[in-house]
Design a protein around this motif. Structure first.
Motif, PDB file in Angstrom:
ATOM      1  N   LYS A 228     -10.453   3.617  -3.646  1.00 50.91           N
ATOM      2  CA  LYS A 228     -10.101   4.336  -4.873  1.00 50.91           C
ATOM      3  C   LYS A 228     -10.881   5.645  -4.911  1.00 50.91           C
ATOM      4  O   LYS A 228     -12.088   5.677  -4.669  1.00 50.91           O
ATOM      5  CB  LYS A 228     -10.429   3.511  -6.116  1.00 50.91           C
TER       6      LYS A 228
ATOM      7  N   GLN B 249      -6.138  17.271  -0.133  1.00 47.52           N
ATOM      8  CA  GLN B 249      -5.717  16.255   0.833  1.00 47.52           C
ATOM      9  C   GLN B 249      -4.940  16.892   1.972  1.00 47.52           C
ATOM     10  O   GLN B 249      -4.349  17.959   1.817  1.00 47.52           O
ATOM     11  CB  GLN B 249      -4.819  15.207   0.153  1.00 47.52           C
TER      12      GLN B 249
ATOM     13  N   VAL C 193      -3.392  12.080   5.404  1.00 54.42           N
ATOM     14  CA  VAL C 193      -4.006  10.963   4.690  1.00 54.42           C
ATOM     15  C   VAL C 193      -2.950  10.112   3.972  1.00 54.42           C
ATOM     16  O   VAL C 193      -2.216  10.611   3.126  1.00 54.42           O
ATOM     17  CB  VAL C 193      -5.068  11.464   3.682  1.00 54.42           C
TER      18      VAL C 193
ATOM     19  N   HIS D 260      -1.790   7.709   1.141  1.00 54.76           N
ATOM     20  CA  HIS D 260      -2.321   7.470  -0.199  1.00 54.76           C
ATOM     21  C   HIS D 260      -1.228   6.919  -1.110  1.00 54.76           C
ATOM     22  O   HIS D 260      -0.044   7.030  -0.818  1.00 54.76           O
ATOM     23  CB  HIS D 260      -2.913   8.755  -0.784  1.00 54.76           C
TER      24      HIS D 260
ATOM     25  N   LEU E  72       2.959   4.070  -1.052  1.00 57.59           N
ATOM     26  CA  LEU E  72       2.114   4.570   0.029  1.00 57.59           C
ATOM     27  C   LEU E  72       2.884   5.578   0.872  1.00 57.59           C
ATOM     28  O   LEU E  72       3.990   5.307   1.332  1.00 57.59           O
ATOM     29  CB  LEU E  72       1.652   3.397   0.902  1.00 57.59           C
TER      30      LEU E  72
ATOM     31  N   LEU F  28      -5.568   6.922  -8.152  1.00 54.84           N
ATOM     32  CA  LEU F  28      -5.309   7.343  -6.781  1.00 54.84           C
ATOM     33  C   LEU F  28      -6.104   6.505  -5.789  1.00 54.84           C
ATOM     34  O   LEU F  28      -7.319   6.316  -5.949  1.00 54.84           O
ATOM     35  CB  LEU F  28      -5.671   8.827  -6.615  1.00 54.84           C
ATOM     36  N   TYR F  29      -5.399   6.037  -4.752  1.00 52.13           N
ATOM     37  CA  TYR F  29      -6.036   5.271  -3.685  1.00 52.13           C
ATOM     38  C   TYR F  29      -5.662   5.868  -2.334  1.00 52.13           C
ATOM     39  O   TYR F  29      -4.565   6.396  -2.147  1.00 52.13           O
ATOM     40  CB  TYR F  29      -5.580   3.808  -3.705  1.00 52.13           C
ATOM     41  N   ILE F  30      -6.597   5.766  -1.387  1.00 55.73           N
ATOM     42  CA  ILE F  30      -6.383   6.237  -0.023  1.00 55.73           C
ATOM     43  C   ILE F  30      -6.510   5.048   0.931  1.00 55.73           C
ATOM     44  O   ILE F  30      -7.387   4.183   0.751  1.00 55.73           O
ATOM     45  CB  ILE F  30      -7.400   7.339   0.335  1.00 55.73           C
ATOM     46  N   ARG F  31      -5.614   4.998   1.915  1.00 54.08           N
ATOM     47  CA  ARG F  31      -5.742   4.020   3.003  1.00 54.08           C
ATOM     48  C   ARG F  31      -6.566   4.697   4.098  1.00 54.08           C
ATOM     49  O   ARG F  31      -6.104   5.636   4.755  1.00 54.08           O
ATOM     50  CB  ARG F  31      -4.367   3.619   3.520  1.00 54.08           C
ATOM     51  N   SER F  32      -7.794   4.242   4.277  1.00 50.16           N
ATOM     52  CA  SER F  32      -8.723   4.901   5.192  1.00 50.16           C
ATOM     53  C   SER F  32      -8.314   4.708   6.643  1.00 50.16           C
ATOM     54  O   SER F  32      -7.416   3.925   6.969  1.00 50.16           O
ATOM     55  CB  SER F  32     -10.143   4.367   4.973  1.00 50.16           C
TER      56      SER F  32
ATOM     57  N   ASP G 110       1.092  -0.380  -5.118  1.00 49.14           N
ATOM     58  CA  ASP G 110       1.398   1.055  -5.217  1.00 49.14           C
ATOM     59  C   ASP G 110       2.573   1.267  -6.171  1.00 49.14           C
ATOM     60  O   ASP G 110       3.497   2.019  -5.897  1.00 49.14           O
ATOM     61  CB  ASP G 110       1.681   1.665  -3.842  1.00 49.14           C
TER      62      ASP G 110
END
Length: 350
Positions: free
Chosen positions: A270, A281, A297, A299, A217, A259-263, A212
Motif C-alpha cells: 500500500k 509512477q 509498475v 498497481h 491491476l 493505491l497498491y503496488i505489486r512489487s 482491486d
C-alpha cells in the motif's frame, strides 16, 4: 539496508538542479525498485490548487444528469470530459463506483511554441476539451490547467533524470530523448477521479490483500504518471451551491482502501502519498524506450470493504498521464510506435 518496498523520496530541488543520484533513480524505477518516486518541497501554490481541484469533482458529481450529459463525449470513447459507468472492470461489469473528468494537456513549452504558428495550420488536440461554463463551475478550468501545468513541469524534470540514467545504462540511447518526446506530446492527458461514497445499503464483502475492486491491476500505457494524494471528503450534507469553497478533508471509512503496488518480488504494497507531495509512477512505454532498464509498475486501487457509519465519504484524486505522440517509436528493436503499443494493450485487455 535499502527497503525496496518503500517509496523513494526526493526534493524538487534535486530534480531542478540535476543532483538526484542515478542510484536513487534506479532504486525508484529500476528492476528491483517499487516503481514510484515521491517528490517533496513543491511550489507554494500546490496545496491550495490540489485542495481546490479535488473539491471541484465532488461538486461536479452533484450536477443534474442533464448537465453532466452536456459534459460527456462518446466520440472520444469518453476520454474527454465526464465519464461514469462507461469503463468495464475485470468482472465485465461496468464501473459505477467512480466517475472521471478527462482533459487533454500540453506542456507549457508546446503551448508557447504552437502559439507562434498561424491558427489555420496550428495542430490541435485530437478531441478538444470540454469545459463546464463559469456559471456552472466558476474557476474549474483555470484551476485544472494551472495544476496540470505544475505537474507536467515536474514530470519533465523526472524525465530529464530518467534520460541521464538511460544514457549510462542503455546502449545507443539518444540524449534527452524522453524529455523531448514528452515536451512535444499532444496525447498527454489528465484524469480527475471521484470515487462515490458507499450507499448505506451497499454490501461489499471483506476484501483480501489482492482486491482491486476500484481499479483492476494494470500498468499505465504511457511513460510517467503524476499522482496527487487522495482527498477524502464527507459529502453527507454537500450540495452544489455557488460560490464554491474547498471542502474539508475527512477520514476514509476503510484505512485499507487506496493505491497498491505489486512489487518486483510480487508483494502487495500500500502506497500513501503525503498531501504536500506528488508521486510519479512508471508506465510500459518508458520500459520499452529504456529497454527494460526502467520498469513499468503494476498497481491497482482497492475499494472499501464496507461502511461503518452513515457518513457519505468520497475519495477524490488526480492523475496526469505523460505519453508520446502516436507516431513515436517506443521499441527501437521492433519499430513499434506508441500508437501500435496502446492498440496492442487495448486488445489484450478487451
Amino acid at each position: 539496508m535499502v527497503d525496496n518496498n518503500e517509496p523513494v523520496l526526493v526534493s524538487l530541488q534535486e530534480l531542478e538542479t540535476g543532483s538526484i543520484k542515478l542510484s536513487t533513480l534506479e532504486q525508484a524505477f529500476g528492476p528491483t525498485g517499487l516503481g514510484i518516486l515521491i517528490v517533496k518541497e513543491l511550489p507554494s501554490n500546490f496545496q491550495s490548487l490540489r485542495l481546490k481541484l479535488l473539491s471541484y469533482i465532488s461538486h461536479l458529481s452533484f450536477l443534474p444528469p442533464d448537465e453532466l450529459e452536456q459534459l460527456t463525449n462518446a466520440e472520444s470513447h469518453y476520454n474527454v470530459g465526464w465519464s461514469h459507468g462507461k469503463e468495464a472492470l475485470k468482472s465485465g461489469q461496468y464501473d459505477t463506483m467512480k466517475g472521471s473528468y478527462y482533459v487533454g494537456i500540453l506542456s507549457s513549452y508546446l503551448q508557447e511554441r504552437l502559439s507562434r504558428i498561424p491558427s489555420d495550420i496550428r495542430p490541435t488536440l485530437e478531441t478538444p476539451n470540454i469545459w463546464p461554463s463559469e456559471e456552472l463551475l466558476p474557476g474549474f478550468r483555470s484551476t485544472f490547467e494551472e495544476l496540470c501545468t505544475l505537474i507536467m513541469d515536474i514530470i519533465l524534470l523526472v524525465a530529464r533524470a530518467c534520460d541521464r540514467f538511460a544514457m549510462e545504462h542503455v546502449p545507443d540511447y539518444a540524449s534527452g530523448l524522453l524529455e523531448r518526446i514528452l515536451r512535444e506530446s499532444m496525447t498527454s492527458r489528465a484524469r480527475l477521479l471521484h470515487y462515490f461514497p458507499l450507499d448505506s445499503q451497499t454490501k461489499i464483502a471483506p476484501a483480501d490483500e489482492n482486491d482491486d475492486s476500484w481499479c483492476a491491476l494494470h500498468v499505465d500505457d504511457g511513460c510517467l504518471t503524476g499522482l496527487t494524494s487522495a482527498l477524502f471528503v464527507n459529502e453527507t450534507n454537500l450540495a452544489h451551491t455557488i460560490p464554491l469553497t474547498p471542502l474539508k478533508s475527512a477520514k476514509s471509512t476503510d484505512p485499507k482502501a487506496g493505491l497498491y503496488i505489486r512489487s518486483r518480488t510480487c508483494e502487495v504494497v500500500k502506497v500513501s502519498i503525503p498531501a504536500d507531495c506528488l508521486a510519479f509512477q512508471t508506465g510500459s512505454a518508458l520500459e520499452l524506450i529504456t529497454g527494460g532498464a526502467l520498469k513499468a509498475v503494476p498497481h491497482f486501487v482497492r475499494g472499501p470493504s464496507g461502511s461503518s457509519t452513515m457518513e457519505r465519504v468520497a475519495r477524490n484524486t488526480l492523475a496526469v498521464f505523460a505519453q508520446p505522440n502516436h507516431e513515436v517509436i517506443v521499441d527501437q528493436e521492433s519499430g513499434v510506435t506508441f500508437g501500435e503499443h496502446t492498440k496492442e494493450a487495448d486488445e489484450r485487455h478487451a
